[in-house]
Design an enzyme around this catalytic site. Structure first.
Site, PDB file in Angstrom:
ATOM      1  N   GLY A 206     -80.905  31.747 118.378  1.00  0.00           N
ATOM      2  CA  GLY A 206     -79.576  31.619 117.777  1.00  0.00           C
ATOM      3  C   GLY A 206     -79.501  30.374 116.912  1.00  0.00           C
TER       4      GLY A 206
ATOM      5  N   ASP B 265     -76.369  27.141 115.561  1.00  0.00           N
ATOM      6  CA  ASP B 265     -74.977  26.669 115.532  1.00  0.00           C
ATOM      7  C   ASP B 265     -74.383  26.830 114.141  1.00  0.00           C
ATOM      8  OD1 ASP B 265     -74.878  25.757 118.305  1.00  0.00           O
ATOM      9  OD2 ASP B 265     -76.455  24.395 117.635  1.00  0.00           O
TER      10      ASP B 265
ATOM     11  N   GLU C  97     -87.283  24.352 120.962  1.00  0.00           N
ATOM     12  CA  GLU C  97     -87.019  25.427 119.995  1.00  0.00           C
ATOM     13  C   GLU C  97     -87.829  25.208 118.719  1.00  0.00           C
ATOM     14  OE1 GLU C  97     -82.477  26.605 121.337  1.00  0.00           O
ATOM     15  OE2 GLU C  97     -82.743  25.124 119.772  1.00  0.00           O
TER      16      GLU C  97
ATOM     17  N   GLY D 176     -79.285  23.143 118.459  1.00  0.00           N
ATOM     18  CA  GLY D 176     -79.306  22.111 119.487  1.00  0.00           C
ATOM     19  C   GLY D 176     -78.016  21.983 120.267  1.00  0.00           C
ATOM     20  N   GLY D 177     -77.054  22.880 119.962  1.00  0.00           N
ATOM     21  CA  GLY D 177     -75.815  22.874 120.738  1.00  0.00           C
ATOM     22  C   GLY D 177     -76.082  23.061 122.226  1.00  0.00           C
TER      23      GLY D 177
HETATM   24  C1  5RP Z   1     -79.599  25.707 121.728  1.00  0.00           C
HETATM   25  C2  5RP Z   1     -79.373  26.263 120.370  1.00  0.00           C
HETATM   26  C3  5RP Z   1     -78.631  27.545 120.261  1.00  0.00           C
HETATM   27  O1  5RP Z   1     -79.386  28.439 119.511  1.00  0.00           O
HETATM   28  C4  5RP Z   1     -77.314  27.314 119.578  1.00  0.00           C
HETATM   29  O2  5RP Z   1     -76.633  26.279 120.246  1.00  0.00           O
HETATM   30  C5  5RP Z   1     -76.468  28.589 119.573  1.00  0.00           C
HETATM   31  O3  5RP Z   1     -76.092  28.884 120.881  1.00  0.00           O
HETATM   32  P1  5RP Z   1     -75.117  30.094 121.223  1.00  0.00           P
HETATM   33  O4  5RP Z   1     -75.877  31.349 120.953  1.00  0.00           O
HETATM   34  O5  5RP Z   1     -74.790  29.892 122.678  1.00  0.00           O
HETATM   35  O6  5RP Z   1     -73.901  29.968 120.339  1.00  0.00           O
HETATM   36  O7  5RP Z   1     -79.749  25.717 119.373  1.00  0.00           O
HETATM   37  O8  5RP Z   1     -80.185  24.454 121.687  1.00  0.00           O
END
Ligand code: 5RP
Length: 224
Positions: free
Chosen positions: A82, A84, A103, A95-96
């Site tokens: 995914g 952000d 990743e 990185g959310g």
């Molecule tokens: C995790 C990430 C995720 O891909 C990003 O935060 C999106 O997360 P979500 O699918 O829960 O919205 O980079 O480190």
């Protein structure tokens, strides 16, 4: 359609990029969780997965999908993750979920990055979402001052009042107020600061394809 339903839609749509007989790279987050659930339905067709976080590893294993160490593979055909934010060139903020370093490693191992997002993540320019930067704890305040000097504001990510500790034992700064017009140059610049482990701009490891969940179905964007 709810955001959760859009995530399910793109998680399922990503199955068509899975190469039978191969090991698949698997990202982290709520959208990827939908992909992992879908992947479980075809688990007999793949050798296993290389995972980008402890959380994804646990979910994969709970569903009976073997998880390999990244050092066991030379290359992966496909990485599904995914984002952000994603722009019109396939550049992303990630990185959310605090998994950005692993990743980026799994993305770097992969020939094709398939990004799965709902339409709220598609932007014309990166930076509205606070940029995650994984840092060595002793460098956090110095790096925060470097962002201040750029006119931005870095905040140490906390959980229940304590600094969040990543899977790699490091901390995360979330940087507000950036406008990242040149993602490649920005990524290269911040990567060079002492104590930065990984900056959450994915420009060198940009997406090749984005599957975007919209009210009228999944839209595929090809970035080449
Ligand atoms: C995790 C990430 C995720 O891909 C990003 O935060 C999106 O997360 P979500 O699918 O829960 O919205 O980079 O480190």
């Amino acid at each position: 359609m709810t955001q959760d339903e859009l995530k399910t839609l793109v998680g399922q749509a990503a199955l068509k990029y899975v190469v039978p007989g191969e090991v698949i790279g698997v990202g982290t987050g709520s959208t990827v969780n939908k992909f992992i659930d879908a992947l479980a339905t075809i688990k007999d067709q793949i050798k296993g997965a290389v995972s980008s976080s402890v959380a994804s590893t646990q979910r994969l294993q709970a569903l009976g999908i073997p998880v390999l160490d990244a050092n066991e593979v030379d290359e992966l055909a496909v990485y599904v993750d995914g984002a952000d934010e994603i722009d019109g060139r396939g550049y992303m903020i990630k990185g959310g979920g605090a998994a950005l370093t692993r990743e980026k490693i799994v993305a770097a191992l992969s020939r094709q990055f398939v990004c799965i997002v709902d339409e709220s993540k598609v932007v014309s320019s990166l930076g509205k979402f606070p940029l995650p930067v994984e840092v060595i704890p002793m460098a956090a305040q110095r790096i925060a001052r470097q962002f201040d000097a750029m006119g931005a504001h870095a905040v140490l990510r906390t959980v229940e009042g304590q600094p969040l500790v990543t899977d790699n034992g490091q901390h995360i700064l979330d940087v507000h107020g950036l406008s990242i017009d040149e993602p490649l140059a920005f990524e290269q610049q911040v990567n060079q600061w002492a104590g930065v482990v990984t900056v959450g701009v994915f420009a060198n490891q940009r997406a090749h394809v984005a599957l975007v969940g919209t009210a009228s179905g999944v839209k595929a964007l090809n970035f080449g």
